[in-house]
Design a protein around this motif. Sequence first.
Motif, mmCIF file in Angstrom:
data_model
loop_
_atom_site.group_PDB
_atom_site.id
_atom_site.type_symbol
_atom_site.label_atom_id
_atom_site.label_comp_id
_atom_site.label_asym_id
_atom_site.label_seq_id
_atom_site.Cartn_x
_atom_site.Cartn_y
_atom_site.Cartn_z
ATOM 1 N N UNK A 144 0.856 -1.182 0.000
ATOM 2 C CA UNK A 144 0.000 0.000 0.000
ATOM 3 C C UNK A 144 0.896 1.236 0.000
ATOM 4 N N UNK A 145 0.731 2.071 -0.998
ATOM 5 C CA UNK A 145 1.536 3.287 -1.102
ATOM 6 C C UNK A 145 0.746 4.436 -0.493
ATOM 7 N N UNK A 146 1.275 5.002 0.578
ATOM 8 C CA UNK A 146 0.612 6.096 1.292
ATOM 9 C C UNK A 146 1.643 7.160 1.649
ATOM 10 N N UNK A 147 2.382 7.567 0.638
ATOM 11 C CA UNK A 147 3.512 8.468 0.851
ATOM 12 C C UNK A 147 3.164 9.932 0.638
ATOM 13 N N UNK A 148 1.880 10.237 0.546
ATOM 14 C CA UNK A 148 1.481 11.629 0.390
ATOM 15 C C UNK A 148 1.173 11.990 -1.048
ATOM 16 N N UNK A 149 0.538 13.126 -1.219
ATOM 17 C CA UNK A 149 0.047 13.519 -2.543
ATOM 18 C C UNK A 149 1.181 13.781 -3.528
ATOM 19 N N UNK A 150 2.380 14.106 -3.043
ATOM 20 C CA UNK A 150 3.514 14.338 -3.929
ATOM 21 C C UNK A 150 4.394 13.096 -4.058
ATOM 22 N N UNK A 151 4.694 12.456 -2.941
ATOM 23 C CA UNK A 151 5.667 11.376 -2.963
ATOM 24 C C UNK A 151 5.089 10.039 -3.404
ATOM 25 N N UNK A 152 3.769 9.853 -3.294
ATOM 26 C CA UNK A 152 3.184 8.608 -3.810
ATOM 27 C C UNK A 152 3.363 8.504 -5.320
ATOM 28 N N UNK A 153 2.939 9.502 -6.103
ATOM 29 C CA UNK A 153 3.169 9.392 -7.551
ATOM 30 C C UNK A 153 4.645 9.411 -7.919
ATOM 31 N N UNK A 154 5.458 10.118 -7.141
ATOM 32 C CA UNK A 154 6.893 10.124 -7.422
ATOM 33 C C UNK A 154 7.465 8.719 -7.296
ATOM 34 N N UNK A 155 7.100 8.006 -6.208
ATOM 35 C CA UNK A 155 7.608 6.658 -5.998
ATOM 36 C C UNK A 155 7.114 5.713 -7.094
ATOM 37 N N UNK A 156 5.876 5.874 -7.508
ATOM 38 C CA UNK A 156 5.345 5.039 -8.584
ATOM 39 C C UNK A 156 6.105 5.265 -9.881
ATOM 40 N N UNK A 157 6.411 6.519 -10.172
ATOM 41 C CA UNK A 157 7.101 6.832 -11.428
ATOM 42 C C UNK A 157 8.534 6.333 -11.425
ATOM 43 N N UNK A 158 9.259 6.512 -10.317
ATOM 44 C CA UNK A 158 10.651 6.048 -10.296
ATOM 45 C C UNK A 158 10.736 4.535 -10.215
ATOM 46 N N UNK A 159 9.578 3.892 -9.960
ATOM 47 C CA UNK A 159 9.517 2.429 -9.962
ATOM 48 C C UNK A 159 9.148 1.893 -11.336
ATOM 49 N N UNK A 160 8.958 2.775 -12.308
ATOM 50 C CA UNK A 160 8.714 2.362 -13.689
ATOM 51 C C UNK A 160 7.284 2.452 -14.147
ATOM 52 N N UNK A 161 6.397 3.021 -13.336
ATOM 53 C CA UNK A 161 5.007 3.119 -13.732
ATOM 54 C C UNK A 161 4.795 4.268 -14.696
ATOM 55 N N UNK A 162 3.885 4.063 -15.634
ATOM 56 C CA UNK A 162 3.488 5.107 -16.569
ATOM 57 C C UNK A 162 2.013 5.414 -16.342
ATOM 58 N N UNK A 163 1.647 6.677 -16.516
ATOM 59 C CA UNK A 163 0.280 7.098 -16.348
ATOM 60 C C UNK A 163 -0.286 7.555 -17.683
ATOM 61 N N UNK A 164 -1.435 7.012 -18.044
ATOM 62 C CA UNK A 164 -2.071 7.416 -19.302
ATOM 63 C C UNK A 164 -2.655 8.805 -19.186
#
Length: 349
Positions: free
Chosen positions: A329-349
């Motif tokens: 469960x990613x609960x790193x805040x409104x800024x750091x949650x998407x940051x962690x997802x992106x540096x982990x290789x996730x792409x957003x449509x």
Amino acid sequence: MHLRWTLIYACSFSLRIVRSTAIRGSASFDYVGKSRVGLVRGSLLKSTLVVGGGTAGITIASRLAEDPSITVGLIEAGGYYEEDVGNISTIPGLSLSSPFLSTEVPFQEQPLVDWGLVSVPQAGASGREVHYAQGKTLGGSSAINSMAYHRATIGTYDRWASLVGDRSYMFANLSRFFKKTCHITPPNFALRDTPNSTVLYDPRAFNINGGPLQVSWPKWVDTPLTWFQRALGAIGLPISYENFNSGNIIQKSAWVASTVEPTQVIRSSSQSAFKVSNVSTARLKIYYRTQATKILFSSSLKSPIPAATGISATSADGDISIIARKEVIISAGVFHSPQLLMISGMKFD
């Protein structure tokens, strides 16, 4: 890499990633409360990993650990605000005047509890950069904010439910969780015996058996606020008996409640309220001063969707990996949650 995910909100930004599969052969440090237990050789497995011990994360981890069949690992980049900044973040009067909460740039930095985020120049602020205080500590921003407690409007939650296609996010369906979360202490009218300072609120918005978050009204009254009450009434915004917790706040005013423990008159954060509430430390392990750097994934021929298996993180003891058997469960805040997802290789449509 694309990944299916679902939003869950518990006062802050969290997202639950698909069920994961355990992998072996990692080395990790394990902490119980504040005590380091030592290096674990082989694989450290938890049912669930929660990244971010903030307003939402520590609440979610604590609630999950109430289930005796689940072991939860909570990963937090910061430490304990009571130790790191002491009275500044604990005593209401001091916390409201903390210099590191200033929006001005430059500002007095406090890296032990604040990420020190600064915006790009804002056109609507005459080109100024703005410091956006964000809690970097167990309790997250509930450990550094102004302690005001109120809920959004019925329309806000219902709009959210409509956007995500899930009626469970409607205000009427969330209400029981609001009541479960907090314990309300009625205002002390004897100590607040000042003109234009009468608190009105609807007891039906709370449960007397709720908790553990403490919600109350100050035992003192700031004199300027009594004039604000008169001014608001004069422009057609009278004090509402519903206060700001029943989902109706339009054309009304209220003495807003605070997340203050009324006996000791200290801050009630998600850390102080939820961390040890009826939870065995054998089921909830806290990895503090440990920053997640990457979500680990595994792929399977049975499913084209990658599964989250754990977290890579860094701490004072070096780089570590923590593995989840069930979910991350990613609960790193409104800024750091998407940051962690992106540096982990996730792409957003």
